[in-house]
Design a protein around this motif. Structure first.
Motif, PDB file in Angstrom:
ATOM      1  N   VAL A  38      28.046  18.746   3.697  1.00  0.00           N
ATOM      2  CA  VAL A  38      27.566  17.955   2.557  1.00  0.00           C
ATOM      3  C   VAL A  38      27.993  18.618   1.240  1.00  0.00           C
ATOM      4  CG1 VAL A  38      25.505  17.157   1.344  1.00  0.00           C
ATOM      5  CG2 VAL A  38      25.628  16.981   3.835  1.00  0.00           C
TER       6      VAL A  38
ATOM      7  N   VAL B  93      28.243  10.350   3.028  1.00  0.00           N
ATOM      8  CA  VAL B  93      27.279  11.314   3.576  1.00  0.00           C
ATOM      9  C   VAL B  93      26.272  10.526   4.413  1.00  0.00           C
ATOM     10  CG1 VAL B  93      25.557  13.093   3.079  1.00  0.00           C
ATOM     11  CG2 VAL B  93      27.530  12.816   1.568  1.00  0.00           C
ATOM     12  N   GLY B  94      26.177  10.869   5.698  1.00  0.00           N
ATOM     13  CA  GLY B  94      25.273  10.156   6.603  1.00  0.00           C
ATOM     14  C   GLY B  94      26.028   9.080   7.359  1.00  0.00           C
TER      15      GLY B  94
ATOM     16  N   GLY C 281      25.233   7.486  10.355  1.00  0.00           N
ATOM     17  CA  GLY C 281      24.392   6.975  11.437  1.00  0.00           C
ATOM     18  C   GLY C 281      24.618   5.490  11.636  1.00  0.00           C
TER      19      GLY C 281
ATOM     20  N   HIS D 160      17.738  10.709   0.299  1.00  0.00           N
ATOM     21  CA  HIS D 160      18.543   9.972  -0.695  1.00  0.00           C
ATOM     22  C   HIS D 160      18.675  10.729  -2.011  1.00  0.00           C
ATOM     23  CE1 HIS D 160      18.065   5.729   1.314  1.00  0.00           C
ATOM     24  NE2 HIS D 160      18.791   6.570   2.017  1.00  0.00           N
TER      25      HIS D 160
ATOM     26  N   SER E 266      26.372   3.077   8.950  1.00  0.00           N
ATOM     27  CA  SER E 266      27.678   3.444   8.386  1.00  0.00           C
ATOM     28  C   SER E 266      28.805   2.561   8.925  1.00  0.00           C
ATOM     29  CB  SER E 266      27.982   4.922   8.645  1.00  0.00           C
ATOM     30  OG  SER E 266      28.048   5.174  10.032  1.00  0.00           O
TER      31      SER E 266
ATOM     32  N   THR F  64      22.276   8.315   4.082  1.00  0.00           N
ATOM     33  CA  THR F  64      21.302   9.143   4.810  1.00  0.00           C
ATOM     34  C   THR F  64      19.961   8.409   4.865  1.00  0.00           C
ATOM     35  OG1 THR F  64      20.674  10.240   2.759  1.00  0.00           O
ATOM     36  CG2 THR F  64      22.417  11.277   4.052  1.00  0.00           C
ATOM     37  N   ILE F  65      18.983   9.051   5.474  1.00  0.00           N
ATOM     38  CA  ILE F  65      17.644   8.457   5.563  1.00  0.00           C
ATOM     39  C   ILE F  65      16.949   8.560   4.192  1.00  0.00           C
ATOM     40  CG2 ILE F  65      17.396   8.901   8.029  1.00  0.00           C
ATOM     41  CD1 ILE F  65      15.722  11.384   7.266  1.00  0.00           C
TER      42      ILE F  65
ATOM     43  N   ASN G   8      25.992   7.304  -0.094  1.00  0.00           N
ATOM     44  CA  ASN G   8      24.875   8.043   0.498  1.00  0.00           C
ATOM     45  C   ASN G   8      24.154   7.155   1.510  1.00  0.00           C
ATOM     46  OD1 ASN G   8      22.616   9.615   0.943  1.00  0.00           O
ATOM     47  ND2 ASN G   8      21.938   9.639  -1.197  1.00  0.00           N
TER      48      ASN G   8
ATOM     49  N   ASP H 288      27.712  14.852   7.644  1.00  0.00           N
ATOM     50  CA  ASP H 288      26.415  14.512   8.227  1.00  0.00           C
ATOM     51  C   ASP H 288      25.741  15.820   8.624  1.00  0.00           C
ATOM     52  OD1 ASP H 288      25.304  11.647   9.728  1.00  0.00           O
ATOM     53  OD2 ASP H 288      24.365  13.553  10.301  1.00  0.00           O
TER      54      ASP H 288
END
Ligand SMILES: NC(=O)c1ccc[n+]([C@@H]2O[C@H](COP(=O)([O-])OP(=O)(O)OC[C@H]3O[C@@H](n4cnc5c(N)ncnc54)[C@H](O)[C@@H]3O)[C@@H](O)[C@H]2O)c1
Length: 391
Positions: free
Chosen positions: A61, A10-11, A13, A82, A16, A77-78, A75, A41
């Motif tokens: 997600v 997930v995520g 950006g 989280h 990754s 993500t930003i 995970n 994402d």
């Protein structure tokens, strides 16, 4: 042949790509050990592009975190997302491993750990850089008595800030970001790995600007707000009595200070950049001169993602090295430091943790997997960019 660890990301950006490279590299040397099966994402176009490139499914997600083919949710993500993503995955009975910090706040991090415990799933967290030969060789030297009784350490990270190179740097200047919560995990996790848990802290912090200007990418020139302190200093008192002095800054230009030094009664040690997996460890014994120690511990040629595999290959009942309890203690230390900076008084750190098991000098953390009897291929391990912030 054993079952592969099936990972859903997930995520997808900036960071990754490093995980995907690591898993591709492991696939080349240990086929079938780790398999990315799906990505998700908030930006569905981005997820679709990575899915097409990796030949995996692009899901929402909610679909990914409940997908029966996903064993572990990675995970990436930003920080602000989280905890939310981790809690969704844990609720579906998935193991989780996330980028640092464990969560944007200590309360959220606690909720993740408690949910993980209740569900009986594993919670892992970056950084896994501390599992490489750099920090592990330093740890082996300290544990082996090379500097005598450790007395003190210094940890210094001074840069102008990530908006120069990151195309979407907003999160670095929002709560959950800043130099301490963003880069501190590398330094504080290393200090805990080398010197053990921290009992109390004293901190001070400041910020010089209320805005930053994006320096690259499609948003170059855009002005973004700064809502966190961007220069944080403090002292950590370890349970052992050793004192670590920390300086984490997005408000400086350059430094010639070592990233980390550890000083003992009979020797001093320079620890390589904790945002990398390798690098030279240098020792200066009393009456001697600086010399470089050969790598004696840690995963060779490691890269982001080794912590995921380390977690997946740790036998049940044994804590993984890059585990949630360590990440929680590190976050507790950092948030206590910020609380101390706010109040002007020292703060006791409530949590503690075990030092994770040392990593013997080895090629990769796959020895406990059912695939362990598979022969290694001859393919050379390739280099890849490792650092958060290109200099
Ligand atoms: N960029 C680096 O060099 C670097 C290095 C090491 C660690 N990290 C850490 O990795 C994490 C991600 O950083 P990044 O640089 O890749 O950020 P990024 O902004 O480039 O990527 C984050 C991705 O997550 C997605 N996302 C955000 N919230 C989401 C949500 N609720 N659900 C689904 N997707 C969501 C975004 O759309 C984006 O594609 C951060 O915790 C950061 O500290 C980054």
């Amino acid at each position: 042949m054993g079952q592969p660890l099936r990972v859903g990301i997930v995520g997808v950006g900036a960071i990754s790509g490093q995980y995907l490279s690591t898993f591709a590299r492991l696939e080349a040397v240990r086929p079938g050990a780790v398999r990315v099966v799906a990505v998700a994402d908030l930006d569905a176009t981005r997820a679709a592009a990575v899915a097409a490139e990796q030949d995996v499914r692009a899901l929402t997600v909610d679909e990914l975190t409940t997908d029966p083919e996903v064993d572990l949710v990675l995970n990436l993500t930003i920080p602000a997302a989280h905890a939310e993503i981790a809690l969704k995955a844990i609720a579906a009975g998935k193991d989780v491993y996330g980028e640092k910090p464990l969560a944007a706040t200590l309360e959220d991090a606690r909720a993740v750990l408690e949910a993980g415990r209740a569900a009986g799933v594993r919670v892992g967290c970056a950084p896994d850089t501390v599992l490489g030969t750099g920090v592990q060789t330093a740890r082996a030297a300290i544990d082996g008595g090379a500097i005598g009784e450790p007395v003190a350490a210094t940890a210094t990270m001074m840069t102008p800030g990530h908006e120069r190179w990151h195309p979407n740097p907003d999160f670095y200047y929002q709560p959950g970001g800043g130099p301490l919560l963003d880069m501190g995990p590398y330094y504080v996790t290393t200090l805990v790995t080398l010197l053990g848990p921290v009992a109390s802290v004293v901190g001070t912090a400041s910020h010089t600007r209320t805005t930053r200007t994006i320096g690259s990418g499609s948003r170059q020139g855009e002005v973004i707000p700064v809502d966190v302190d961007t220069h944080v200093t403090g002292v950590l008192r370890h349970e052992s009595g050793a004192l670590s002095t920390l300086v984490m800054s997005f408000d400086s230009v350059a430094t010639r200070a070592s990233e980390i030094e550890v000083h003992g009664q009979t020797g001093s040690l320079i620890v390589p950049d904790p945002n990398r997996f390798d690098g030279d460890v240098q020792l200066h014994e009393l009456g001697g001169a600086w010399r470089t120690l050969p790598p004696s511990a840690g995963y060779r040629d490691a890269a982001r993602g080794y912590g995921v595999v380390d977690l997946a290959t740790t036998p049940p009942g044994t804590p993984a090295r890059a585990n949630g309890d360590l990440a929680y203690h590190v976050l507790d230390i950092m948030t206590s430091l910020l609380a101390s900076a706010g109040s002007g008084t020292g703060v006791a750190v409530e949590s503690t943790c075990e030092r994770p098991a040392a990593v013997p000098l080895s090629d990769m953390p796959l020895s406990d997997m059912p695939l362990s009897d598979m022969p290694l291929s001859d393919m050379p391990l390739s280099d890849m960019p490792l650092s958060d912030a290109p200099s």
